[in-house]
Design a protein around this motif. Structure first.
Motif, PDB file in Angstrom:
ATOM      1  N   GLU A 198      75.216  20.035  24.654  1.00 28.25           N
ATOM      2  CA  GLU A 198      75.538  21.449  24.541  1.00 28.25           C
ATOM      3  C   GLU A 198      75.207  21.949  23.144  1.00 28.25           C
ATOM      4  O   GLU A 198      75.502  21.272  22.149  1.00 28.25           O
ATOM      5  CB  GLU A 198      77.021  21.680  24.820  1.00 28.25           C
ATOM      6  CG  GLU A 198      77.427  21.357  26.241  1.00 28.25           C
ATOM      7  CD  GLU A 198      78.916  21.530  26.465  1.00 28.25           C
ATOM      8  OE1 GLU A 198      79.710  21.093  25.603  1.00 28.25           O
ATOM      9  OE2 GLU A 198      79.277  22.117  27.483  1.00 28.25           O
ATOM     10  N   THR A 230      73.029  24.446  27.507  1.00 27.61           N
ATOM     11  CA  THR A 230      72.607  23.050  27.566  1.00 27.61           C
ATOM     12  C   THR A 230      71.183  22.928  27.025  1.00 27.61           C
ATOM     13  O   THR A 230      70.451  23.924  26.952  1.00 27.61           O
ATOM     14  CB  THR A 230      72.647  22.505  29.004  1.00 27.61           C
ATOM     15  OG1 THR A 230      71.673  23.197  29.785  1.00 27.61           O
ATOM     16  CG2 THR A 230      74.033  22.641  29.617  1.00 27.61           C
ATOM     17  N   MET A 231      70.801  21.714  26.679  1.00 26.13           N
ATOM     18  CA  MET A 231      69.453  21.482  26.171  1.00 26.13           C
ATOM     19  C   MET A 231      68.411  21.862  27.220  1.00 26.13           C
ATOM     20  O   MET A 231      67.363  22.420  26.889  1.00 26.13           O
ATOM     21  CB  MET A 231      69.274  20.018  25.747  1.00 26.13           C
ATOM     22  CG  MET A 231      67.924  19.733  25.144  1.00 26.13           C
ATOM     23  SD  MET A 231      67.733  18.017  24.667  1.00 26.13           S
ATOM     24  CE  MET A 231      68.388  18.073  23.028  1.00 26.13           C
ATOM     25  N   GLU A 232      68.700  21.596  28.464  1.00 22.38           N
ATOM     26  CA  GLU A 232      67.773  21.945  29.543  1.00 22.38           C
ATOM     27  C   GLU A 232      67.585  23.460  29.631  1.00 22.38           C
ATOM     28  O   GLU A 232      66.461  23.949  29.782  1.00 22.38           O
ATOM     29  CB  GLU A 232      68.288  21.390  30.867  1.00 22.38           C
ATOM     30  CG  GLU A 232      67.355  21.620  32.026  1.00 22.38           C
ATOM     31  CD  GLU A 232      67.875  21.005  33.321  1.00 22.38           C
ATOM     32  OE1 GLU A 232      67.324  21.366  34.376  1.00 22.38           O
ATOM     33  OE2 GLU A 232      68.801  20.187  33.269  1.00 22.38           O
ATOM     34  N   GLU A 233      68.672  24.217  29.533  1.00 21.32           N
ATOM     35  CA  GLU A 233      68.574  25.677  29.570  1.00 21.32           C
ATOM     36  C   GLU A 233      67.745  26.204  28.403  1.00 21.32           C
ATOM     37  O   GLU A 233      66.907  27.092  28.579  1.00 21.32           O
ATOM     38  CB  GLU A 233      69.968  26.311  29.515  1.00 21.32           C
ATOM     39  CG  GLU A 233      70.802  26.113  30.749  1.00 21.32           C
ATOM     40  CD  GLU A 233      72.219  26.602  30.570  1.00 21.32           C
ATOM     41  OE1 GLU A 233      72.740  27.213  31.523  1.00 21.32           O
ATOM     42  OE2 GLU A 233      72.819  26.389  29.502  1.00 21.32           O
ATOM     43  N   SER A 235      65.443  24.569  26.611  1.00 15.47           N
ATOM     44  CA  SER A 235      64.036  24.187  26.780  1.00 15.47           C
ATOM     45  C   SER A 235      63.334  25.056  27.813  1.00 15.47           C
ATOM     46  O   SER A 235      62.169  25.412  27.651  1.00 15.47           O
ATOM     47  CB  SER A 235      63.928  22.720  27.183  1.00 15.47           C
ATOM     48  OG  SER A 235      64.377  21.892  26.142  1.00 15.47           O
ATOM     49  N   THR A 236      64.023  25.401  28.887  1.00 21.34           N
ATOM     50  CA  THR A 236      63.452  26.280  29.901  1.00 21.34           C
ATOM     51  C   THR A 236      63.214  27.676  29.334  1.00 21.34           C
ATOM     52  O   THR A 236      62.194  28.305  29.616  1.00 21.34           O
ATOM     53  CB  THR A 236      64.387  26.367  31.129  1.00 21.34           C
ATOM     54  OG1 THR A 236      64.565  25.054  31.657  1.00 21.34           O
ATOM     55  CG2 THR A 236      63.827  27.283  32.198  1.00 21.34           C
ATOM     56  N   SER A 276      77.059  16.049  28.443  1.00 23.10           N
ATOM     57  CA  SER A 276      75.815  16.808  28.376  1.00 23.10           C
ATOM     58  C   SER A 276      75.545  17.246  26.944  1.00 23.10           C
ATOM     59  O   SER A 276      76.432  17.254  26.111  1.00 23.10           O
ATOM     60  CB  SER A 276      75.917  18.035  29.282  1.00 23.10           C
ATOM     61  OG  SER A 276      76.952  18.882  28.846  1.00 23.10           O
ATOM     62  N   TYR A 331      72.868  19.853  18.981  1.00 25.62           N
ATOM     63  CA  TYR A 331      73.565  19.680  20.249  1.00 25.62           C
ATOM     64  C   TYR A 331      74.550  18.531  20.145  1.00 25.62           C
ATOM     65  O   TYR A 331      74.339  17.589  19.383  1.00 25.62           O
ATOM     66  CB  TYR A 331      72.586  19.306  21.372  1.00 25.62           C
ATOM     67  CG  TYR A 331      71.539  20.324  21.685  1.00 25.62           C
ATOM     68  CD1 TYR A 331      71.754  21.276  22.673  1.00 25.62           C
ATOM     69  CD2 TYR A 331      70.316  20.323  21.027  1.00 25.62           C
ATOM     70  CE1 TYR A 331      70.772  22.203  22.992  1.00 25.62           C
ATOM     71  CE2 TYR A 331      69.339  21.243  21.340  1.00 25.62           C
ATOM     72  CZ  TYR A 331      69.570  22.184  22.322  1.00 25.62           C
ATOM     73  OH  TYR A 331      68.608  23.084  22.628  1.00 25.62           O
ATOM     74  N   ALA A 380      59.825  23.472  24.721  1.00 26.49           N
ATOM     75  CA  ALA A 380      60.223  22.167  24.173  1.00 26.49           C
ATOM     76  C   ALA A 380      60.164  22.188  22.642  1.00 26.49           C
ATOM     77  O   ALA A 380      59.341  22.884  22.056  1.00 26.49           O
ATOM     78  CB  ALA A 380      59.301  21.077  24.706  1.00 26.49           C
TER      79      ALA A 380
END
Length: 152
Positions: A137, A78-81, A83-84, A135, A125, A88
């Motif tokens: 992906e 996922t984009m959140e994964e 970025s973490t 989401s 994504y 960013a």
């Protein structure tokens, strides 16, 4: 009598919509037998790679250097994964796909997000569905340290 005509018209439109969706699927990708479709590579030299969960195939264009941030990524994250894990992005572009105009399309790919990481390349994504759900992906990793990787 008018109700019967209306029902007949709605039935015909439903059938035509379903047939158009099947024709588009047959022309754009190959069925895999389990209800999913296999993508065709979009660029010369692109490698098709299964997502982490095996639901679909994404692609990797180019080869990330072993010490680069992109070497840590997997299709299906996922984009959140992402970025973490790698930080960013420097820029982001969102655009609609042709699936946006398919009646009753509830899939996750009505929009695309392309993010740029300076000196690395671009990540693409899925951008969710027409109604705001779904989401983001990761479906494509484009290694282009010198830039020029956007397909807009």
């Amino acid at each position: 009598m008018a109700v019967k005509r209306l029902l007949a018209a709605v039935s015909v439109l439903t059938i035509l919509t379903a047939c158009a969706g099947q024709q588009q699927n047959a022309a754009g990708s190959a069925a895999t037998g389990d209800g999913t479709t296999a993508a065709a590579a979009s660029a010369p030299g692109a490698r098709l790679v299964k997502s982490r969960d095996g639901r679909y195939e994404g692609e990797v264009i180019g080869t990330p250097a072993p010490s680069s941030r992109f070497a840590k990524l997997q299709i299906g994250m996922t984009m959140e994964e992402v970025s973490t894990l790698i930080g960013a992005p420097d820029n982001m572009i969102r655009h609609e796909t042709g699936k946006r105009w398919i009646p009753f399309y509830f899939g996750n790919d009505a929009q695309r997000l392309q993010v740029i990481y300076r000196n690395e390349g671009c990540l693409t994504y899925t951008g969710g569905n027409v109604f705001g759900g779904g989401s983001a992906e990761l479906i494509r990793i484009t290694v282009a340290p010198k830039g020029g990787c956007l397909d807009t």
